[in-house]
Design a protein around this motif. Structure first.
Motif, short mmCIF file in Angstrom:
data_model
loop_
_atom_site.label_atom_id
_atom_site.label_comp_id
_atom_site.label_asym_id
_atom_site.label_seq_id
_atom_site.Cartn_x
_atom_site.Cartn_y
_atom_site.Cartn_z
N ARG A 132 0.61 8.63 -5.74
CA ARG A 132 0.16 9.79 -4.96
C ARG A 132 -1.32 9.72 -4.64
N LYS A 133 -1.84 8.54 -4.48
CA LYS A 133 -3.20 8.32 -4.01
C LYS A 133 -3.29 6.92 -3.42
N ILE B 2 1.14 10.71 4.91
CA ILE B 2 2.08 10.85 3.79
C ILE B 2 1.48 11.76 2.71
N LEU B 3 0.19 11.55 2.42
CA LEU B 3 -0.45 12.36 1.37
C LEU B 3 -0.48 13.84 1.75
N LYS B 4 -0.72 14.11 3.02
CA LYS B 4 -0.76 15.51 3.47
C LYS B 4 0.58 16.20 3.28
N PRO C 3 0.83 -1.23 0.00
CA PRO C 3 0.00 0.00 0.00
C PRO C 3 0.85 1.26 0.00
N ILE C 4 1.96 1.23 0.73
CA ILE C 4 2.79 2.44 0.82
C ILE C 4 3.57 2.64 -0.48
N ILE C 5 4.05 1.53 -1.06
CA ILE C 5 4.78 1.65 -2.34
C ILE C 5 3.86 2.24 -3.42
N LEU C 6 2.61 1.71 -3.48
CA LEU C 6 1.66 2.22 -4.48
C LEU C 6 1.30 3.67 -4.21
N LEU C 7 1.19 4.00 -2.92
CA LEU C 7 0.85 5.37 -2.55
C LEU C 7 1.95 6.34 -3.02
N LEU C 8 3.19 5.96 -2.78
CA LEU C 8 4.29 6.83 -3.17
C LEU C 8 4.38 6.95 -4.69
#
Ligand code: SF4
Length: 185
Positions: free
Chosen positions: A43-44, A182-184, A35-40
């Protein structure tokens, strides 16, 4: 994007694999890092929106309810509950790492039972379809700890899904909280 409705089989498969051999539980690390890899990368919250097997499990179990869902407590949506869960997650990881180091350094024996909420041992030994011999005891300890953490959070999420809306766990899920932070930024 919505979670595919059959993704929940992955969650069931994960927990079933623990009965084949507990060391498969280390695959859960993928569930924590992907989840964190995909988030980075995107950016969602790509994982949460489309691929989370646990969310699929909660959605499917929630659908089987024969009673009305209670209103999600504001404490979950706007209060501190998500930070409490994040703290629990942090404490769990701390316990996992420190106790695994203790086993690796021969200070304490490896744990070979499951525990609920870090400390409460379950009163049975997990059947194992086959053993892997000559593995370091710390690896076995880490596997039981990891399985225990995944089991605890999945169980809590299921209770919430049955009482409140199916994906109530997602309002307090540590992965979602970390993703939001992270998104913030
Ligand atoms: S919030 Fe947690 S349980 Fe919900 S979809 Fe995201 S990772 Fe899965």
């Amino acid at each position: 994007m919505r979670n595919h409705k059959l993704l929940f089989f992955i969650t069931i498969f994960f927990f079933a694999l623990g009965f084949v051999n507990i060391h498969f539980s280390l695959l859960g690390i993928v569930c924590m890092t992907l989840p964190i890899i995909l988030l980075l990368k995107d950016r969602k919250k790509t994982w949460c929106q489309g691929y989370c097997p646990r969310a699929s499990l909660y959605t499917n179990c929630g659908k089987t309810k024969k009673w009305n869902s209670r209103k999600t407590p504001q404490f979950f949506i706007k209060g501190n509950m998500k930070w409490i869960m994040l703290a629990y997650f942090g404490v769990s990881l701390f316990f996992i790492i420190m106790s695994t180091l203790g086993v690796a350094r021969d200070i304490r024996p490896a744990m070979e039972t499951l525990r609920f909420l870090i400390l409460i041992p379950l009163p049975f030994k997990m059947p194992q379809l086959f053993d892997i011999i000559d593995l370091a005891p710390w690896l076995t300890h880490l596997s039981y700890r990891f399985y225990s953490m995944m089991m605890t959070t999945t169980f809590l999420g299921l209770i919430l899904a049955m009482v409140y809306k199916p994906r109530t766990w997602c309002t307090i899920c540590p992965i979602a909280t970390v993703s939001d932070v992270i998104l913030k930024k």
